[in-house]
Design an enzyme around this catalytic site. Structure first.
Site, short mmCIF file in Angstrom:
data_model
loop_
_atom_site.label_atom_id
_atom_site.label_comp_id
_atom_site.label_asym_id
_atom_site.label_seq_id
_atom_site.Cartn_x
_atom_site.Cartn_y
_atom_site.Cartn_z
N ASP A 13 0.87 -1.17 0.00
CA ASP A 13 0.00 0.00 0.00
C ASP A 13 0.92 1.23 0.00
O ASP A 13 2.13 1.11 0.23
CB ASP A 13 -0.88 -0.04 1.26
CG ASP A 13 -1.69 1.23 1.45
OD1 ASP A 13 -2.40 1.62 0.52
OD2 ASP A 13 -1.58 1.82 2.53
N ASP A 15 -0.18 5.19 1.04
CA ASP A 15 -0.42 6.13 2.14
C ASP A 15 -0.47 5.41 3.48
O ASP A 15 -1.23 4.45 3.65
CB ASP A 15 -1.76 6.85 1.93
CG ASP A 15 -1.81 7.68 0.66
OD1 ASP A 15 -1.79 8.90 0.77
OD2 ASP A 15 -1.85 7.08 -0.43
N ASP A 173 -1.48 -0.91 6.03
CA ASP A 173 -1.57 -0.24 7.32
C ASP A 173 -2.99 -0.21 7.89
O ASP A 173 -3.20 0.33 8.97
CB ASP A 173 -1.08 1.21 7.20
CG ASP A 173 -2.02 2.08 6.37
OD1 ASP A 173 -2.35 1.67 5.24
OD2 ASP A 173 -2.42 3.15 6.85
#
Length: 223
Positions: A13, A15, A173
């Site tokens: 991922d 961000d 995250d």
């Protein structure tokens, strides 16, 4: 954590995983809110909204300032345009991000970037931060009709490189990233410092939680 016996790829991922982008996204949202004269939001607010694309972040911002009468699509277009101007102003790589990508690439692994961020902002960021060349495939929020947690984005990246879902792991995250990996059928590692909508990432039950990206290399070396 059970890692694939034959590991050929690692997906990431963007961000909250590789790059801390909240301040620039916040600036773009506040530029738009200022245009509408409806108040401002904080970086702490924005950190709980990241992960589902600009439209959703804009919708949450409008709700936060009590401006639900404003058309979300029109406001999101203004946020996107404002973000074009500041996408690389304050965003920074997290500790170990570049070193981890470099180490995995040197091991011969294929690296995938699968993010709900749109293509223009994604490519601006990875080029500015010097990590674009580490990725063998990049699939963004506007590359396909589907977005995470739909696994189509991850499968698209894999298909482009003739890779199999059973031979890799995904690193993210948020609960969105966990759901993406579960829907695709691969293990998922999550960092504990990212943007998980204000929730403890442990509640999402990833296969492993790490405190810095360098632990990915360590885990893979120990398999």
């Amino acid at each position: 954590m059970q890692l694939p016996h034959s590991l050929t790829w690692v997906g990431f991922d963007l961000d909250g995983t590789l790059v801390n982008t909240a301040a620039d996204i916040c600036a773009a949202i506040n530029t738009t809110l200022e245009h509408y004269q409806v108040g401002q939001v904080t970086v702490d607010d924005v950190q709980t909204w990241i992960g589902n694309g600009i439209d959703k972040a804009t919708e949450r911002a409008l709700a936060k300032v009590g401006a639900t009468h404003i058309d979300v699509s029109a406001a999101a277009a203004k946020v996107s345009a404002a973000y074009n101007q500041c996408v690389t102003d304050s965003s920074t790589l997290y500790v170990d991000a570049k070193a981890t990508l470099q180490a995995l690439q040197q091991q011969g692994l294929k690296l995938l970037l699968v993010t709900n961020k749109n293509e223009s902002h994604t490519h601006a960021l990875v080029n500015a931060l010097g990590i674009a060349d580490y990725f063998d495939a990049i699939v963004c929020g506007d590359t396909l009709p589907q977005r995470k947690p739909d696994p189509a984005m991850l499968f698209s990246a894999l298909n482009n490189l003739s890779l199999d879902i059973s031979e890799g792991i995904y690193v993210g995250d948020s609960k969105n990233d966990v759901a993406t990996a579960r829907n695709a059928g691969c293990p998922v590692i999550c960092v504990n410092y990212g943007y998980n909508h204000g929730l403890d990432i442990a509640d999402a039950n990833p296969d492993k939680i790490i405190t810095r990206l360098g632990e990915v290399e360590t885990l893979l070396a120990a398999r």
